[in-house]
Design a protein around this motif. Structure first.
Motif, PDB file in Angstrom:
ATOM      1  N   ARG A 194       1.031  -1.255   0.021  1.00 18.59           N
ATOM      2  CA  ARG A 194      -0.063   0.050   0.207  1.00 18.59           C
ATOM      3  C   ARG A 194       0.764   1.078  -0.113  1.00 18.59           C
ATOM      4  O   ARG A 194       0.568   2.260  -0.491  1.00 18.59           O
ATOM      5  CB  ARG A 194      -0.893  -0.060   1.105  1.00 18.59           C
ATOM      6  CG  ARG A 194      -2.126   0.748   1.045  1.00 18.59           C
ATOM      7  CD  ARG A 194      -3.213   0.102   2.137  1.00 18.59           C
ATOM      8  NE  ARG A 194      -2.947   0.514   3.598  1.00 18.59           N
ATOM      9  CZ  ARG A 194      -2.652  -0.510   4.532  1.00 18.59           C
ATOM     10  NH1 ARG A 194      -2.806  -1.696   4.200  1.00 18.59           N
ATOM     11  NH2 ARG A 194      -2.441  -0.044   5.848  1.00 18.59           N
ATOM     12  N   PHE A 195       1.937   1.321   0.797  1.00 18.94           N
ATOM     13  CA  PHE A 195       2.769   2.343   0.922  1.00 18.94           C
ATOM     14  C   PHE A 195       3.898   2.389  -0.084  1.00 18.94           C
ATOM     15  O   PHE A 195       4.972   3.187   0.246  1.00 18.94           O
ATOM     16  CB  PHE A 195       3.102   2.538   2.376  1.00 18.94           C
ATOM     17  CG  PHE A 195       2.021   2.698   3.316  1.00 18.94           C
ATOM     18  CD1 PHE A 195       0.843   3.468   2.820  1.00 18.94           C
ATOM     19  CD2 PHE A 195       2.027   2.205   4.661  1.00 18.94           C
ATOM     20  CE1 PHE A 195      -0.114   3.369   3.701  1.00 18.94           C
ATOM     21  CE2 PHE A 195       0.875   2.269   5.411  1.00 18.94           C
ATOM     22  CZ  PHE A 195      -0.169   2.805   4.974  1.00 18.94           C
ATOM     23  N   GLY A 247       4.492   8.864  15.809  1.00 17.36           N
ATOM     24  CA  GLY A 247       3.338   8.561  15.226  1.00 17.36           C
ATOM     25  C   GLY A 247       3.507   9.592  13.817  1.00 17.36           C
ATOM     26  O   GLY A 247       2.694   9.534  12.944  1.00 17.36           O
ATOM     27  N   ASN A 248       4.187  10.546  13.849  1.00 17.10           N
ATOM     28  CA  ASN A 248       4.425  11.346  12.783  1.00 17.10           C
ATOM     29  C   ASN A 248       5.896  11.353  12.178  1.00 17.10           C
ATOM     30  O   ASN A 248       6.106  11.568  11.244  1.00 17.10           O
ATOM     31  CB  ASN A 248       3.957  12.920  13.040  1.00 17.10           C
ATOM     32  CG  ASN A 248       2.163  13.063  13.303  1.00 17.10           C
ATOM     33  OD1 ASN A 248       1.811  12.510  12.332  1.00 17.10           O
ATOM     34  ND2 ASN A 248       2.024  13.441  14.301  1.00 17.10           N
ATOM     35  N   PRO A 295       7.525   6.586   4.653  1.00 21.18           N
ATOM     36  CA  PRO A 295       6.122   6.076   4.295  1.00 21.18           C
ATOM     37  C   PRO A 295       5.328   5.184   5.330  1.00 21.18           C
ATOM     38  O   PRO A 295       4.133   5.535   5.156  1.00 21.18           O
ATOM     39  CB  PRO A 295       6.751   5.425   3.022  1.00 21.18           C
ATOM     40  CG  PRO A 295       8.151   5.609   2.866  1.00 21.18           C
ATOM     41  CD  PRO A 295       8.793   6.151   4.115  1.00 21.18           C
ATOM     42  N   VAL A 296       5.955   4.268   5.957  1.00 19.45           N
ATOM     43  CA  VAL A 296       5.048   3.698   6.958  1.00 19.45           C
ATOM     44  C   VAL A 296       4.316   4.341   8.114  1.00 19.45           C
ATOM     45  O   VAL A 296       3.049   4.392   8.206  1.00 19.45           O
ATOM     46  CB  VAL A 296       5.748   2.508   7.457  1.00 19.45           C
ATOM     47  CG1 VAL A 296       5.175   1.993   8.545  1.00 19.45           C
ATOM     48  CG2 VAL A 296       6.191   1.421   6.464  1.00 19.45           C
ATOM     49  N   ILE A 297       5.226   5.173   8.672  1.00 21.25           N
ATOM     50  CA  ILE A 297       4.706   6.172   9.860  1.00 21.25           C
ATOM     51  C   ILE A 297       3.637   7.124   9.236  1.00 21.25           C
ATOM     52  O   ILE A 297       2.582   7.154   9.566  1.00 21.25           O
ATOM     53  CB  ILE A 297       5.934   6.821  10.474  1.00 21.25           C
ATOM     54  CG1 ILE A 297       6.824   5.770  11.174  1.00 21.25           C
ATOM     55  CG2 ILE A 297       5.277   7.740  11.587  1.00 21.25           C
ATOM     56  CD1 ILE A 297       6.693   4.907  12.262  1.00 21.25           C
ATOM     57  N   LYS A 308      -1.951   8.859   7.939  1.00 22.73           N
ATOM     58  CA  LYS A 308      -2.889   9.274   6.887  1.00 22.73           C
ATOM     59  C   LYS A 308      -4.075   8.497   7.088  1.00 22.73           C
ATOM     60  O   LYS A 308      -5.009   8.994   6.812  1.00 22.73           O
ATOM     61  CB  LYS A 308      -2.335   9.409   5.627  1.00 22.73           C
ATOM     62  CG  LYS A 308      -2.033  10.509   4.785  1.00 22.73           C
ATOM     63  CD  LYS A 308      -1.651  10.679   3.524  1.00 22.73           C
ATOM     64  CE  LYS A 308      -0.633  11.782   3.128  1.00 22.73           C
ATOM     65  NZ  LYS A 308       0.178  11.227   2.062  1.00 22.73           N
ATOM     66  N   GLU A 309      -4.055   7.256   7.427  1.00 22.51           N
ATOM     67  CA  GLU A 309      -5.089   6.402   7.647  1.00 22.51           C
ATOM     68  C   GLU A 309      -5.761   6.535   9.146  1.00 22.51           C
ATOM     69  O   GLU A 309      -6.545   5.738   9.375  1.00 22.51           O
ATOM     70  CB  GLU A 309      -4.839   4.993   7.258  1.00 22.51           C
ATOM     71  CG  GLU A 309      -4.163   4.872   5.875  1.00 22.51           C
ATOM     72  CD  GLU A 309      -3.781   3.072   5.503  1.00 22.51           C
ATOM     73  OE1 GLU A 309      -3.693   2.466   6.807  1.00 22.51           O
ATOM     74  OE2 GLU A 309      -3.496   2.940   4.626  1.00 22.51           O
TER      75      GLU A 309
END
Ligand code: AMP
Ligand code: GLY
Length: 430
Positions: A113-114, A202-203, A253-255, A260-261
């Motif tokens: 996905r990412f 988380g960011n 991209p993962v974090i 974003k989700e």
């Protein structure tokens, strides 16, 4: 001042406790269940790491300000969700996001996905389809059970028939039970492995120093897989450019993708990387600090671990910088003869007093308990597990660190002790 609880009882947790103990923010340190070595830096709590109901009760009753989780099982069982529901501060990902380790299918789908570089793969819950897919593939090929298998759920098959046996063992023999209800068949990657562990709020993610594990029991990476026979940090294969590439193409991209989700990954995130000819590719994610990587990383961390963990929980990692000791660190595992198969327990460990006096050496305990104190030694320790000790040394270069580490190793003994004599060989070759 904080009352801190570390969950777990291996070498990784000893290294975490040893580091946390040195924090000016820590007034009282507990470890559940801990081990012999940890009992010298923390008060042991007789609760198993996966008994999350008992842990939450302990944390409430003892006014714990911060809990740091070592192993994966409490994380995938939802210890973080349970603590947060009880208004307790805890460092680690939620049950939902710990699936990045707990389900390899979840991790692979997330990478797809990412757009994170990883080996091509297919997922099967049906053995006939899996076997006929194999006939269209070339060996070597990798078979993975979806769920947690204590590090044993991956088979790198040299031939297609070996792969078929692995799949049959998993899906018909059910050697891993429900963990192999689904399996992954993935392309085999060639290259050198490295571990990149980051702390995420988380960011933003802040990388720890790079490291490399040695998973096989014998020298030259021969024999069966283990929980880790040694590690070193930094890993020369992880150049500054490669680390940047891993941060840009894998970690961020993962974090950011999860954010974003609407899902914040807070905690340590471990990316097992294969450095291939076409760049870094992800082999696996773990939702925690690595073992034995942490034992080689913590002695190099100059910054306060409690401070960065708090910054992560509070979402304040943007601009956070960790300071590192430039020296190399090598950690060698001393294991019980027979491990990772059957092995004896209850052996007395000799020579630890001598090593305690050595500068730039620290011994992290894994499977030990404190024995009865004797007059001529400071402490007595008894083996309780397969991996017993992680003897760890710092040196101004990799060669010096290795030499000092093995000097210390040779001072220690217990009946049927085994260790690899080549930890760090790849770095030494470079
Ligand atoms: P994992 O639990 O996914 O890290 O797998 C354990 C070990 O299996 C890794 O450390 C690698 O040595 C090996 N491995 C896993 N996936 C692959 C792959 N696609 N290609 C080659 N080796 C792999
Ligand atoms: N060193 C591999 C792991 O922590 O899973």
């Amino acid at each position: 001042m904080m009352r801190i609880l570390v969950v777990g009882g291996g070498g990784r947790e000893h290294a975490l406790c040893w580091k946390i103990r040195s924090s000016p923010k820590c007034s009282k340190l507990y470890c559940a269940p801990g081990n012999g070595g940890i009992s010298q830096v923390a008060e042991l709590v007789n609760i198993k790491a996966d008994d999350i109901d008992a842990l939450v009760k302990f944390a409430k009753d003892n006014k714990i300000d911060l809990t740091v989780v070592g192993p994966e099982v409490p994380l995938t069982s939802g210890i973080v969700d349970l603590f947060q529901k009880n208004n307790l501060r805890i460092f680690g990902p939620s049950k939902d996001l710990a699936r990045i380790e707990g389900s390899k299918v979840f991790a692979k789908e997330l990478m797809k996905r990412f757009d994170v570089p990883t080996a091509d793969f297919a997922v099967f819950d049906n053995i006939d389809k899996a076997l006929s897919y194999l006939d269209t593939r070339k060996a070597p090929i990798v078979i993975k059970a979806d769920g947690l298998c204590a590090g044993k759920g991956v088979v790198v098959a040299k031939t297609i028939s070996e792969a078929k046996i692995a799949i049959t063992d998993m899906m018909v023999g059910r050697v891993f039970g429900a963990a192999a209800d689904r399996i992954i068949i993935e392309d085999c990657l060639a290259g050198e492995e490295a571990s990149i562990i980051v702390i995420s709020d988380g960011n933003t993610a802040v990388p720890l120093a790079s490291s490399q594990d040695h998973k096989r029991i014998f020298n030259g990476d021969k024999g069966p897989n283990t929980g880790g026979m040694g590690a070193y940090s930094p890993a020369p294969v992880v150049t500054e450019a490669l680390l940047k590439q891993v941060m840009d193409e894998v970690i961020d991209p993962v974090i950011k993708g999860l954010a974003k989700e609407g899902k914040k990954y807070v905690g340590a995130l471990y990316a097992g990387i294969m450095v291939t000819a076409s760049g870094p590719k992800v082999l696996e994610f773990n939702a925690r600090f690595g073992d034995p990587e942490t034992q080689a990383i913590m002695p190099r961390l100059k910054s306060d671990l409690v401070d960065v963990v708090e910054a992560a929980i509070d979402g304040k990692l943007a601009g956070y910088n960790l300071e590192w000791d430039k020296r190399f660190c090598v950690s060698v595992a001393l294991v019980a003869g027979g491990y990772p198969g059957d092995y004896l327990k209850g052996m007395e460990i000799k020579g630890l007093d001598k090593v305690r006096a050595m500068k730039d050496v620290v011994v992290f305990h894994a499977g030990t308990r404190a024995g009865t104190r004797k007059a001529d030694t400071q402490d007595t320790f008894i083996t309780t597990g397969g991996r017993v000790l992680n003897v760890t040394a710092l040196g101004s270069n990799i060669k010096g660190a290795i030499e000092l580490c093995y000097d210390a190793v040779r001072s220690i003994s217990f009946d049927k002790m085994h260790y690899r004599t080549d930890i760090g060989y790849r770095a030494l070759k470079k």
